[in-house]
Scaffold this motif. Structure first.
Motif: not given
Length: 313
Positions: A1-23
């Motif tokens: 949960x978030x927005x802007x560049x901070x959320x992008x940072x988390x998503x860029x990290x999380x997609x490396x460890x799971x495909x079951x991901x919702x922003x």
């Protein structure tokens, strides 16, 4: 949960460890291309949704090409100046399909996104803040500052934020994602304008307090000029707790080099029910930005140490 560049940072990290991901993305942006489209067409601001989709693109040629395309901004002397391609694509599909979620899912399919992107609310929101000392000549007075772009750069000390309307409807799919999650990740990002707004949507906050998911809060690497100027890591937790006193967390993640007083942060985290995990997650170039690989490693370790899947399963 978030927005802007901070959320992008988390998503860029999380997609490396799971495909079951919702922003789940804030929709209070009123600046730049998003603000212009919002004013002209009455749509949700698409910018943070676009950034989240770009962050979920894979590292292959297809993913990186589309990430660059949707992030591309036109440079001209006319009305297209500084509009992002992805903003126009998202709004076009909203108008074609008449469904926010279906349109974003379709963009994600085109991009090959490693996850799903949802708005937190189906109506455009205005962020308002109570700011002490907004006028330097009246340092003790509290003024109301309106608009996410203005709040993010406001002089003075932000006391609290709220949304207009103050009880916006949550997107049902976002609520369902929170209730069905194994883990919920909050932050990093602009504290008052990207992280806390999720806690101001009543149905979303109810889901966050009711879910059996474990919750990790990722702290910023440095205070944000204007919005959180002078904030210590523990003060970030204190203001979050004031906005959502019933919300409990499990883990607070912070970069070890960004925490000058570990004992105070530990105490602040305990008041939210959380343990502190310190890890090197910053880029090595000295900028206050997260490194996707290091952040992914930190998240993966947290999920393993604290239980990837909650005990109710």
């Amino acid at each position: 949960l978030g927005g802007g560049m901070g959320l992008s940072a988390s998503l860029a990290a999380l997609r490396r460890i799971t495909g079951d991901l919702t922003a789940v993305v804030t929709v209070a942006d009123d600046g730049g291309s998003s603000g212009r489209l919002r004013d002209e067409l009455g749509v949700l601001p698409p910018g943070d949704l676009r950034k989240a989709l770009a962050a979920l693109c894979g590292d292959d040629e297809w993913g990186q090409t589309w990430a660059r395309v949707i992030q591309h901004r036109f440079q001209s002397q006319g009305d297209l100046h500084e509009h992002a391609v992805g903003n126009l694509l998202i709004v076009a599909l909203w108008e074609q399909l008449g469904d926010h979620v279906q349109a974003l899912d379709l963009v994600g399919k085109l991009l090959g996104a490693h996850g799903r992107v949802l708005p937190m609310s189906a109506v455009p929101l205005e962020l308002q803040a109570l700011v002490k000392g907004h006028d330097p000549e009246r340092p003790e007075e509290v003024d109301t500052v309106r608009g996410q772009a203005t709040v993010a750069l406001t002089p003075g000390e932000v006391q609290s934020v709220h949304l207009v309307p103050n009880d916006p409807p949550a997107v049902p799919e976002a609520v369902a994602a929170v209730l069905d999650a194994d883990w919920v990740v909050l932050g990093p990002g602009s504290w008052f304008s990207s992280v806390i707004p999720h806690l101001l949507v009543p149905e979303l906050l109810d889901a966050l307090t009711e879910t059996k998911a474990r919750k990790v809060l990722s702290l910023n690497l440095a205070p944000q000029p204007g919005e959180t100027e002078g904030f210590s890591p523990q003060r970030h937790l204190e203001v979050l707790g004031r906005h959502a006193p019933k919300l409990a967390l499990d883990v607070v993640l912070a970069d070890e080099a960004a925490v000058p007083d570990r004992d105070s942060l530990t105490e602040a985290a305990k008041r939210l029910g959380a343990a502190v995990e310190l890890a090197p997650v910053a880029r090595t170039d000295g900028s206050p930005r997260h490194d996707p690989e290091l952040l992914a490693a930190a998240y993966d370790r947290i999920f393993r140490m604290h239980g990837r899947i909650g005990p109710w399963r």
